[in-house]
Structures are given as structure tokens and as C-alpha cells.
Design a protein around this motif. Structure first.
Motif, short mmCIF file in Angstrom:
data_model
loop_
_atom_site.label_atom_id
_atom_site.label_comp_id
_atom_site.label_asym_id
_atom_site.label_seq_id
_atom_site.Cartn_x
_atom_site.Cartn_y
_atom_site.Cartn_z
N ALA A 20 0.83 -1.21 0.00
CA ALA A 20 0.00 0.00 0.00
C ALA A 20 0.86 1.25 0.00
CB ALA A 20 -0.93 0.00 1.21
N PHE A 21 1.96 1.22 0.75
CA PHE A 21 2.82 2.39 0.78
C PHE A 21 3.72 2.46 -0.44
CE2 PHE A 21 1.81 2.24 5.35
CZ PHE A 21 1.26 3.52 5.45
N ALA A 22 3.96 1.35 -1.11
CA ALA A 22 4.77 1.37 -2.32
C ALA A 22 3.96 1.90 -3.50
CB ALA A 22 5.30 -0.02 -2.64
N ALA A 23 2.65 1.75 -3.48
CA ALA A 23 1.82 2.18 -4.60
C ALA A 23 1.96 3.66 -4.91
CB ALA A 23 0.37 1.81 -4.35
N PRO A 24 1.94 4.57 -3.92
CA PRO A 24 2.09 5.98 -4.26
C PRO A 24 3.43 6.29 -4.90
CG PRO A 24 1.14 5.78 -2.08
CD PRO A 24 1.55 4.40 -2.53
N ALA A 25 4.51 5.60 -4.51
CA ALA A 25 5.80 5.86 -5.10
C ALA A 25 5.79 5.51 -6.59
CB ALA A 25 6.89 5.06 -4.38
N SER A 26 4.99 4.52 -6.98
CA SER A 26 4.94 4.17 -8.38
C SER A 26 4.08 5.15 -9.17
CB SER A 26 4.40 2.74 -8.54
OG SER A 26 3.06 2.69 -8.13
N ALA A 27 3.46 6.11 -8.48
CA ALA A 27 2.61 7.08 -9.15
C ALA A 27 3.42 8.24 -9.72
CB ALA A 27 1.54 7.60 -8.20
N HIS A 28 4.76 8.20 -9.57
CA HIS A 28 5.56 9.21 -10.26
C HIS A 28 5.18 9.15 -11.73
CE1 HIS A 28 8.03 10.71 -7.19
NE2 HIS A 28 9.21 10.37 -7.61
N THR A 29 5.08 10.28 -12.34
CA THR A 29 4.75 10.29 -13.75
C THR A 29 5.95 10.79 -14.54
OG1 THR A 29 3.03 10.87 -15.35
CG2 THR A 29 3.74 12.61 -13.84
N ALA A 30 5.85 10.75 -15.83
CA ALA A 30 6.94 11.20 -16.69
C ALA A 30 6.34 11.87 -17.92
CB ALA A 30 7.81 10.01 -17.11
N LEU A 31 7.12 12.75 -18.51
CA LEU A 31 6.73 13.35 -19.77
C LEU A 31 6.86 12.28 -20.85
CD1 LEU A 31 6.01 16.08 -21.18
CD2 LEU A 31 8.45 16.31 -21.67
N THR A 32 5.76 11.99 -21.54
CA THR A 32 5.79 10.95 -22.57
C THR A 32 5.81 11.50 -23.98
OG1 THR A 32 3.38 10.77 -22.55
CG2 THR A 32 4.59 9.29 -21.09
#
Length: 186
Positions: A20-32
Motif C-alpha cells: 500500500a505504501f509502495a503504490a504511491p511511489a509508483s505514481a511518479h509520472t513522466a513526460l511521454t
């Protein structure tokens, strides 16, 4: 047996909390992607469009030429995964640098830069005659972003709520584990 069940439950709860706490870290986005694209040579654009993997909030876009003169006008508009920045029209021939900064869904700031080249701009004399079309250039940048920003804020609250839920589940599991350990020993 009861201790083994309690230990297994504690391990499952710990794993669930970690995920659950790892999920927000994967929400980093990037310019595509972007329009114009990085390194492209284009006719004078009236706007810059940045496309991200996820919707972003609080976008900032700065467009400068080789003499560091700024060419953006108005505020950037964020709709879904796209951020659109209107430009002062028309851009003269030359190399332009786009600097951007935004907040990803997990709340972390992201930023970057890229360059593109403008060729085929009309001479500066006709630009004075086209004053009316240049005034119309900012009009396409409408205000849908005002409805988009609260959605990004809602997504942030979703992650906060999920984090709080995970903490509550772990705390409940620990309390249950302690209670079950103290029960058989008494």
C-alpha cells in the motif's frame, strides 16, 4: 497453532502495508511526449502541449529563445494527461527552450527541459498586420483546467486515504496479534 496463524496473519498484514505504501511511489509520472517534439524543426507554433503518463497538477511552463526572452502567455491549462501553454504569436525563427515543472499524482515535483527550432516564420513586417489573429491565439487555451485541478487533488486525497487505511489495518493486526499472544499465556 494459534501462534503460527497469528504470525502468518502479521506477515500478510505487513506485506499488504508495504504494498500500500509502495503504490504511491509508483505514481511518479513522466513526460511521454510533446508538441513540438524535442529537437524538432517546426513552423511557428501557437502553443506547447506536454503529454504526461498520468495527470499532473500545478503545471508551470516557460518558453525562452536564445536571448532568454520569454514567449508564453497566460497560465498553462491541464486537462487529463495534457498540459497546454499558449504562446505569444508568432514566434520568430530560432531555437527555443521549453522548461516545465509539475506535481505528479503522488505529490512529488517533476521537471525537465527540451529544445525545438522554429523555421518558416513570416518576416516581422507582416506580423504588425496580423495583430488581430495574434490576439485570438490565447483564446483556445480555455479554462477546463479549473475542473482538472480538483481531480488531481482528489487523487492525492485518495492516496492519503489508502495510506491511512493501511496504517489502520496494520495497527489492528498488531493489536490482534498482541491480544492473541497474551490470551494463551495467561
Amino acid at each position: 497453532m494459534r501462534r503460527a496463524l497469528g504470525a502468518a496473519l502479521a506477515a500478510v498484514l505487513t506485506l499488504a502495508a508495504a504494498l500500500a505504501f509502495a503504490a504511491p511511489a509508483s505514481a511518479h509520472t513522466a513526460l511521454t511526449g510533446s508538441n513540438p517534439k524535442e529537437g524538432a524543426t517546426v513552423a511557428p507554433p501557437s502553443e506547447i502541449v506536454l503529454t504526461f503518463a498520468n495527470p499532473v497538477t500545478l503545471p508551470q511552463v516557460v518558453v525562452t529563445d536564445e536571448s532568454d526572452a520569454r514567449h508564453e502567455t497566460g497560465e498553462p491549462q491541464s486537462v487529463d494527461n495534457d498540459v497546454t501553454q499558449a504562446l505569444k504569436a508568432p514566434l520568430p525563427n530560432g531555437v527555443y527552450t521549453v522548461g516545465w515543472r509539475a506535481v505528479s499524482p503522488d505529490g512529488h515535483p517533476i521537471s525537465g527541459t527540451f529544445e525545438f527550432t522554429v523555421e518558416g516564420a513570416a518576416p516581422s513586417e507582416p506580423a504588425a498586420e496580423t495583430a488581430d489573429p495574434s490576439a485570438a491565439a490565447p483564446a483556445p487555451a480555455s479554462s477546463p483546467a479549473s475542473t482538472s485541478e480538483p481531480e488531481g487533488t482528489s487523487a492525492s486525497w485518495l492516496w492519503v486515504g489508502l495510506g491511512a487505511l493501511a496504517v489502520a489495518v496494520v495497527a489492528g493486526g498488531v493489536a490482534w496479534l498482541r491480544r492473541s499472544k497474551s490470551g494463551p499465556e495467561d
